[in-house]
Design a protein around this motif. Structure first.
Motif, PDB file in Angstrom:
ATOM      1  N   ALA A   1      41.241  45.859  30.987  1.00  0.00           N
ATOM      2  CA  ALA A   1      41.003  46.606  32.223  1.00  0.00           C
ATOM      3  C   ALA A   1      42.295  46.711  33.019  1.00  0.00           C
ATOM      4  O   ALA A   1      43.141  45.822  32.947  1.00  0.00           O
ATOM      5  CB  ALA A   1      39.942  45.897  33.051  1.00  0.00           C
TER       6      ALA A   1
ATOM      7  N   HIS B   1      43.588  45.679  35.656  1.00  0.00           N
ATOM      8  CA  HIS B   1      43.218  44.657  36.630  1.00  0.00           C
ATOM      9  C   HIS B   1      44.207  43.504  36.487  1.00  0.00           C
ATOM     10  O   HIS B   1      44.689  43.240  35.385  1.00  0.00           O
ATOM     11  CB  HIS B   1      41.790  44.189  36.297  1.00  0.00           C
ATOM     12  N   ALA B   2      44.490  42.836  37.582  1.00  0.00           N
ATOM     13  CA  ALA B   2      45.485  41.771  37.567  1.00  0.00           C
ATOM     14  C   ALA B   2      45.115  40.631  36.617  1.00  0.00           C
ATOM     15  O   ALA B   2      45.984  39.924  36.108  1.00  0.00           O
ATOM     16  CB  ALA B   2      45.667  41.232  38.982  1.00  0.00           C
ATOM     17  N   SER B   3      43.808  40.451  36.364  1.00  0.00           N
ATOM     18  CA  SER B   3      43.371  39.324  35.537  1.00  0.00           C
ATOM     19  C   SER B   3      43.676  39.539  34.072  1.00  0.00           C
ATOM     20  O   SER B   3      43.746  38.585  33.307  1.00  0.00           O
ATOM     21  CB  SER B   3      41.865  39.141  35.709  1.00  0.00           C
TER      22      SER B   3
ATOM     23  N   LEU C   1      41.547  40.811  32.099  1.00  0.00           N
ATOM     24  CA  LEU C   1      40.273  40.695  31.399  1.00  0.00           C
ATOM     25  C   LEU C   1      39.870  42.061  30.839  1.00  0.00           C
ATOM     26  O   LEU C   1      40.442  43.089  31.200  1.00  0.00           O
ATOM     27  CB  LEU C   1      39.192  40.200  32.360  1.00  0.00           C
ATOM     28  N   GLY C   2      38.838  42.036  30.002  1.00  0.00           N
ATOM     29  CA  GLY C   2      38.410  43.269  29.375  1.00  0.00           C
ATOM     30  C   GLY C   2      37.195  43.867  30.061  1.00  0.00           C
ATOM     31  O   GLY C   2      36.535  43.205  30.849  1.00  0.00           O
TER      32      GLY C   2
ATOM     33  N   ILE D   1      33.927  34.503  32.543  1.00  0.00           N
ATOM     34  CA  ILE D   1      34.548  35.106  33.720  1.00  0.00           C
ATOM     35  C   ILE D   1      34.651  36.609  33.490  1.00  0.00           C
ATOM     36  O   ILE D   1      35.194  37.052  32.491  1.00  0.00           O
ATOM     37  CB  ILE D   1      35.939  34.505  33.973  1.00  0.00           C
ATOM     38  N   THR D   2      34.104  37.386  34.406  1.00  0.00           N
ATOM     39  CA  THR D   2      34.174  38.840  34.297  1.00  0.00           C
ATOM     40  C   THR D   2      35.065  39.363  35.418  1.00  0.00           C
ATOM     41  O   THR D   2      35.516  38.609  36.264  1.00  0.00           O
ATOM     42  CB  THR D   2      32.777  39.458  34.439  1.00  0.00           C
ATOM     43  N   LEU D   3      35.302  40.668  35.404  1.00  0.00           N
ATOM     44  CA  LEU D   3      36.123  41.274  36.450  1.00  0.00           C
ATOM     45  C   LEU D   3      35.531  41.004  37.829  1.00  0.00           C
ATOM     46  O   LEU D   3      36.247  40.834  38.805  1.00  0.00           O
ATOM     47  CB  LEU D   3      36.206  42.787  36.235  1.00  0.00           C
TER      48      LEU D   3
ATOM     49  N   TRP E   1      36.304  37.175  38.741  1.00  0.00           N
ATOM     50  CA  TRP E   1      37.660  36.656  38.711  1.00  0.00           C
ATOM     51  C   TRP E   1      38.207  36.512  40.131  1.00  0.00           C
ATOM     52  O   TRP E   1      37.984  37.354  40.990  1.00  0.00           O
ATOM     53  CB  TRP E   1      38.539  37.596  37.889  1.00  0.00           C
TER      54      TRP E   1
ATOM     55  N   TRP F   1      41.721  35.617  42.483  1.00  0.00           N
ATOM     56  CA  TRP F   1      43.173  35.438  42.502  1.00  0.00           C
ATOM     57  C   TRP F   1      43.489  33.954  42.617  1.00  0.00           C
ATOM     58  O   TRP F   1      42.906  33.259  43.448  1.00  0.00           O
ATOM     59  CB  TRP F   1      43.768  36.146  43.719  1.00  0.00           C
TER      60      TRP F   1
END
Lengths: 500, 181
Positions: free
Chosen positions: A93, A95-97, A99-100, B162-164, B167, B169
């Motif tokens: 994604a 996104h800063a993480s 993640l998917g 953990i999902t978007l 999550w 910071w």
């Protein structure tokens, strides 16, 4: 807004960073050659993720519905190219993480065949509800970056009897010039979109706020808006974050949006210029939102400029198209102040992405944070009138509730405080961390309540089942007894008959 | 002297009477903090704390008989909340917090016996006889009651992915210079 601001145009809040918009803003718009594959994420908007309605292997036309909206606040997703659905699965994604999330992959057949659409000759003959419906069906979301479904906002505006539409052409983030470009090149589309949105929300005037560092855009928009006195072009001072809705509203109308209220509650609604242009496309030509203008800029880019590209194109392909001078030290989606750092270039362009920045080592350098010297610069810069110094100190000490008492919830993470901090304290990261933690706590509470409801529902179910079981048993017993009685009653008659 | 003894006795009787009346008519049923603690607990009556249900655990907590770290599904977050509510400082360092957990069915082992469905306090398991079961993530509280009942060890606990949306910071690292100041 103080007395001082009434007489002197310069606002007391905000910052004025080097804008780095030129030369990218002056380069004519380029069109990206169609990519071989596009990746359409199901979640490109605020609200519920879209639900896929296509199968792997299915042929789709450009503009065909791929996934439908789910829930009141959601937006559908359409195919940006014609071709075959080659996969529905997880990709990284933006996104800063890192993640998917789920996306639909389409292999381009390069035929560029649009789905059949029905153009509307006169959109002003449509009712506001019909315009809202067309906008919702086209999957239009706030293209300034907030990605709130536009149609949901129209309905809200109608319900709260909004009188003024504010069109956001502020584009206060440094480096970005996508809105600037759309106002220069497609001013008539923007103005037509503005008038359609006015009709949809029932507004009587539209104020187009454009920062005065974009004289070409102001001139182009003035020409396009000339025949329509209700659309007023209003240059505003160049000041970050002028493109934030609350700041633009107070600058243009003098109305202040209360902390716990939405803009519509003071009688205004804000839409971005690109969103208005997308509404024009959707309502006039029945074209869904599948392409957008995106700024490619930053020190590592060889030929910075604005690109018209299908949504779902990989960021790395966009960067390759513009050429890279060096390996970028950091890639950012959006502007440098509020944008999202990307883990790598293999993420898709999404609806709300107004820019992609490939920063060189010098631009991406993060200076070491020093101790707070309590200079108060952050307090002066904060456009929301908060005390970043106090909030930051509380969060550093782990006292998140203490930070919330300083109205952390009103912080919009614009980054003015961190920008002016002489000690380079990463204040926004503290705030984002604290907001996330506080929200997680809130979610935990909601989950707890939901659990209680489920436990109660189970208790009711068990009780009901026990009751039903008991009733069924009683009924069976009664039936057996009745059958027995009947048999007993028939048996003597039979025996009598036999003997007779 | 008699006046002094007399007046003190009178006062004693009058005040004592007042207290007696107050204790009868202004009495509070039960310990009010008990209810507040019960509201904090998950309410899934899973029994992992050793008490029969959440109400009994709340009573023990209110009396100070149980540690605030008693609830495994609540985890560290709940322990902090309980400590704040009871006004005590809890030592959470010993509490191993694996974060929120969810039950997970290994589909190739599940035989569809329905035993787990019967013990789930929130009806979070979906399935029928001889059908593969599945866990509804939104409803699972991670109490682990189903794990003990599964005859084939198909049920396991997994950390909540953990999902978007979940999550957060990370907190910025505090540099040495900032600490020295």
């Amino acid at each position: 807004m103080g007395l001082f601001d009434k007489f002197f145009k310069e606002p007391s809040w905000g910052v004025h960073p080097d804008d780095h918009k030129r030369p990218a803003a002056d380069v004519p718009l380029r069109i990206l050659p169609p990519p071989a594959k596009v990746y359409m994420p199901l979640q490109q908007h605020v609200g519920g993720a879209a639900r896929p309605i296509v199968l792997v292997g299915q042929k789709v036309l450009k503009g065909q519905l791929l996934a439908e909206a789910s829930g009141n606040i959601s937006a559908p997703i359409h195919a940006p190219v014609s071709g075959t659905v080659s996969a529905i699965g997880e990709i990284t994604a933006p996104h800063a993480s890192g993640l998917g999330f789920t996306a639909i992959t389409i292999a381009n057949d390069f035929a560029d065949r649009w789905i059949e659409s029905t153009p509307v000759a006169d959109p002003f003959a449509l009712t506001p509800e019909e315009i809202t419906k067309l906008t919702a069906a086209a999957g239009i979301v706030g293209l300034g970056g907030a990605t709130f479904p536009a149609a949901a906002k129209f309905a809200l505006g109608r319900r709260l009897k909004v009188d003024t539409l504010i069109v956001n052409g502020g584009e206060c983030e440094p480096y970005l010039s996508a809105d600037d470009r759309i106002m220069r090149d497609r001013a008539d589309q923007v103005v037509d979109g503005v008038r359609i949105v006015m009709r949809a929300i029932g507004a009587t005037q539209a104020l187009v706020g454009i920062e005065d560092n974009k004289p070409e855009a102001i001139a182009a928009m003035r020409v396009a808006a000339e025949p329509f006195p209700e659309v007023k072009i209003r240059p505003v001072p160049t000041r970050y974050p002028m493109g934030s809705d609350r700041q633009l509203i107070i600058t243009l109308t003098g109305r202040e949006v209360p902390a716990d209220a939405r803009a519509a509650e003071v009688g205004v609604l804000v839409h971005n210029v690109s969103t208005c242009a997308a509404v024009h496309q959707a309502v006039r030509f029945g074209r869904p939102l599948v392409e957008r203008i995106v700024t490619i800029n930053g020190g590592a880019v060889k030929n910075p400029g604005n690109i018209f590209a299908p949504i779902g194109t990989l960021v790395s392909e966009l960067l390759d198209f513009c050429g890279l001078k060096e390996e970028p030290a950091r890639i950012i989606l959006g502007g440098p102040m509020m944008g999202t750092p990307l883990p790598h270039g293999l993420v898709p362009l999404v609806k709300g992405a107004s820019g992609i920045l490939a920063l060189d080592a010098q631009e991406a350098h993060i200076p070491e944070a020093g101790p707070c010297i309590r200079c108060g610069n952050c307090t002066r810069a904060c456009p929301m009138g908060l005390l970043p110094v106090e909030m930051g100190a509380h969060i550093r000490a782990g006292d998140l509730d203490g930070a919330a008492k300083f109205m952390l919830g009103d912080c919009m993470s614009c980054g003015c405080c961190a920008y002016v901090c002489p000690s380079h304290i990463p204040l926004v990261q503290y705030f984002n961390h604290a907001k996330g933690e506080l929200w997680a706590k809130e979610r935990g509470k909601l989950r707890n309540e939901a659990t209680k409801r489920l436990v109660e529902a189970r208790a009711v179910r068990l009780e009901r089942e026990a009751k039903e079981k008991a009733e069924a048993a009683a009924r069976r017993k009664a039936e057996r007894a009745a059958a027995k009685a009947k048999a007993a009653a028939e048996a003597p008659a039979q025996t009598e008959g036999e003997t007779a | 002297m008699l006046t002094a003894v007399g007046s003190l006795t009178m006062m004693g009787v009058a005040l004592g009477g007042l207290l007696g009346v107050a204790s009868r008519y202004l009495a509070v049923e039960g310990n009010p903090i008990e209810g507040e603690i019960k509201d904090l607990l998950p309410g899934s009556q899973c029994g992992q704390c050793g008490y029969v249900g959440c109400a009994q655990a709340a009573a023990a907590l209110a009396k100070g008989e149980a540690p605030v770290t008693l609830c495994p599904p609540g985890g560290r977050a709940l322990a902090q909340q309980l400590a704040a509510k009871l006004g005590i400082k809890a030592d959470l360092s010993a509490m191993s917090d694996s974060g929120p957990q969810l039950a997970h069915v290994a589909e190739e082992i599940c035989i569809g016996c329905c035993k787990c469905i019967k013990v789930c306090p929130t009806d979070a398991i979906l399935g029928a006889a001889k059908q593969i079961h599945n866990v509804i993530r939104e409803a699972c509280t991670g109490c682990g009651a189903c794990v003990d009942r599964c005859p084939t060890e198909a049920m396991t606990m997994m950390p909540m992915p953990i999902t978007l949306q979940h999550w957060i910071w990370p907190k910025p690292m505090v540099s040495v210079a900032a600490v020295a100041a």
